[in-house]
Design an enzyme around this catalytic site. Structure first.
Site, PDB file in Angstrom:
ATOM      1  N   VAL A 150      21.175  69.733  22.716  1.00  0.00           N
ATOM      2  CA  VAL A 150      21.198  70.555  23.934  1.00  0.00           C
ATOM      3  C   VAL A 150      20.061  70.188  24.888  1.00  0.00           C
ATOM      4  CG1 VAL A 150      19.832  72.503  23.031  1.00  0.00           C
ATOM      5  CG2 VAL A 150      21.605  72.902  24.772  1.00  0.00           C
ATOM      6  N   GLU A 184      24.002  79.700  20.655  1.00  0.00           N
ATOM      7  CA  GLU A 184      23.315  80.374  19.551  1.00  0.00           C
ATOM      8  C   GLU A 184      22.837  79.374  18.500  1.00  0.00           C
ATOM      9  OE1 GLU A 184      25.259  79.598  16.874  1.00  0.00           O
ATOM     10  OE2 GLU A 184      26.833  79.000  18.268  1.00  0.00           O
ATOM     11  N   GLY A 236      27.349  74.065  18.068  1.00  0.00           N
ATOM     12  CA  GLY A 236      26.661  75.276  18.497  1.00  0.00           C
ATOM     13  C   GLY A 236      25.511  74.926  19.414  1.00  0.00           C
ATOM     14  N   GLU A 237      24.459  75.723  19.385  1.00  0.00           N
ATOM     15  CA  GLU A 237      23.232  75.572  20.178  1.00  0.00           C
ATOM     16  C   GLU A 237      23.483  75.422  21.673  1.00  0.00           C
ATOM     17  OE1 GLU A 237      21.832  70.886  19.898  1.00  0.00           O
ATOM     18  OE2 GLU A 237      21.516  72.129  18.116  1.00  0.00           O
ATOM     19  N   GLY A 238      24.642  75.885  22.153  1.00  0.00           N
ATOM     20  CA  GLY A 238      24.946  75.795  23.576  1.00  0.00           C
ATOM     21  C   GLY A 238      25.365  74.418  24.032  1.00  0.00           C
TER      22      GLY A 238
END
Length: 347
Positions: free
Chosen positions: A112, A170, A312-314
């Site tokens: 990200v 998240e 995940g992690e945006g």
């Protein structure tokens, strides 16, 4: 791209106040949407030639309340928390990885970070009491009412003055289990329909994960007083914070891009309360997590992208940010037929 920041949740909040905010959420700006729709017909291209980019430009104008929409200060907000249910072996990774990945975000070493740099987006990482995971929802509610209300209010902090597009993500070992349980409790079906490999569990480990979801839903689905109570029982601090950020974005007229399965499950809580609650949200991508497609169908949403991602992690939201910026740039920057002295379509 700004440096990452971490913080701890602040004072306790009142869940009834948050319910009140949802009852007061503004709708789209019709004048801005009409202006976008009108301009779209005048741009130097055949009608519909840019496909979904055209409707994205209108969506952004309607929810920013201005025409043309602008993306001058996009923010990617990643909320990180730990889940007590992780002790059940539902992940291929230990719970320590949540804090380790937060440190990786801070050093600029995660996917990200690179995506935010490419798209000139601020990255904010909100660390939520990593030393105090939620409780094991197979035995008791994951959170108390004060905990979930505080997490919701904490998520609202991501919507600061000047932010004009919010991408949500998240980080939390165990949160795909929580997302599966929330989705199953909200929309029905078997736990196996919603539960996938997450970080990569397979075989007996995946079977055990499904049983954990089954146990949580059996204990809490009927006992929950409303969707917020369901979030308290089966959710996590970071999932509650995502829901809070979605509410605050609506109040502040900031369009939202949701990341993958866990992020969408957190937002689904709000649509279960108000069927229009996610109208200002786009879903970035179709996660490889099998429950995500089923969840989007239940929400009536189509993703912008389908790249087989499940990080995940945006990360998916940050990729989709490029699509939204492209749509807005084309809409605002293209010449009209009159400006370009190009003949329009035959009458």
């Amino acid at each position: 791209m700004s440096d990452d920041q971490t913080a701890e949740p602040g004072p306790e909040a009142d869940l009834e106040e948050i319910r009140g905010l949802m009852r007061a959420m503004p709708g789209p700006d019709k004048a801005a949407a009409d202006a976008a729709r009108s301009r779209e017909t005048e741009l130097t291209k055949p009608a519909g030639a840019l496909g979904r980019l055209e409707t994205i430009a209108e969506w952004a104008a309607a929810w920013q309340g201005r025409h043309p929409a602008k993306v001058d200060r996009p923010r990617v907000a990643v909320f990180a928390a730990n889940h007590g249910v992780a002790a059940r072996g539902v992940s291929a990774y230990p719970a320590d990885v949540t804090a380790q990945m937060v440190a990786n975000f801070q050093r600029g070493g995660a996917a990200v970070n690179q995506l935010c740099a490419v798209h000139d987006a601020e990255l904010r990482v909100y660390e939520m009491a990593l030393d105090h995971p939620t409780l094991d929802f197979t035995l008791e509610p994951a959170m108390g009412e004060a905990d979930v209300a505080t997490a919701l209010a904490y998520g609202m902090m991501a919507v600061e003055e000047g932010v004009d597009l919010l991408c949500l993500g998240e980080m939390g070992i165990g949160n795909s289990t929580s997302a599966a349980a929330l989705s199953c409790a909200l929309f029905g079906g078997a736990a196996a329909d919603w539960t996938g490999p997450g970080t990569g569990v397979q075989g007996d480990a995946l079977t055990a994960k499904i049983k954990v979801v089954e146990a949580g839903v059996a204990l809490h689905a009927q006992a929950a007083a409303d969707p917020f109570d369901l979030l308290r029982r089966l959710g996590g601090l970071e999932l509650a914070a995502i829901a809070g950020a979605v509410i605050a974005a609506r109040m502040g007229r900031v369009p939202v891009i949701l990341d993958g399965f866990a992020c969408t499950a957190a937002a689904a809580i709000l649509q279960a309360i108000d069927e229009t609650a996610l109208d200002h949200c786009l879903i970035a991508h179709r996660s490889a997590e099998p429950g995500h497609g089923r969840l989007m169908q239940a929400l009536g949403k189509e993703p912008l992208l389908d790249l087989g991602m499940r990080l995940g992690e945006g990360s998916g939201a940050a990729v989709a940010l490029g699509v939204v910026k492209s749509a807005i740039a084309c809409h605002a920057g293209m010449a009209t037929f009159a400006e370009a002295a190009v003949s329009g379509p035959a009458a």
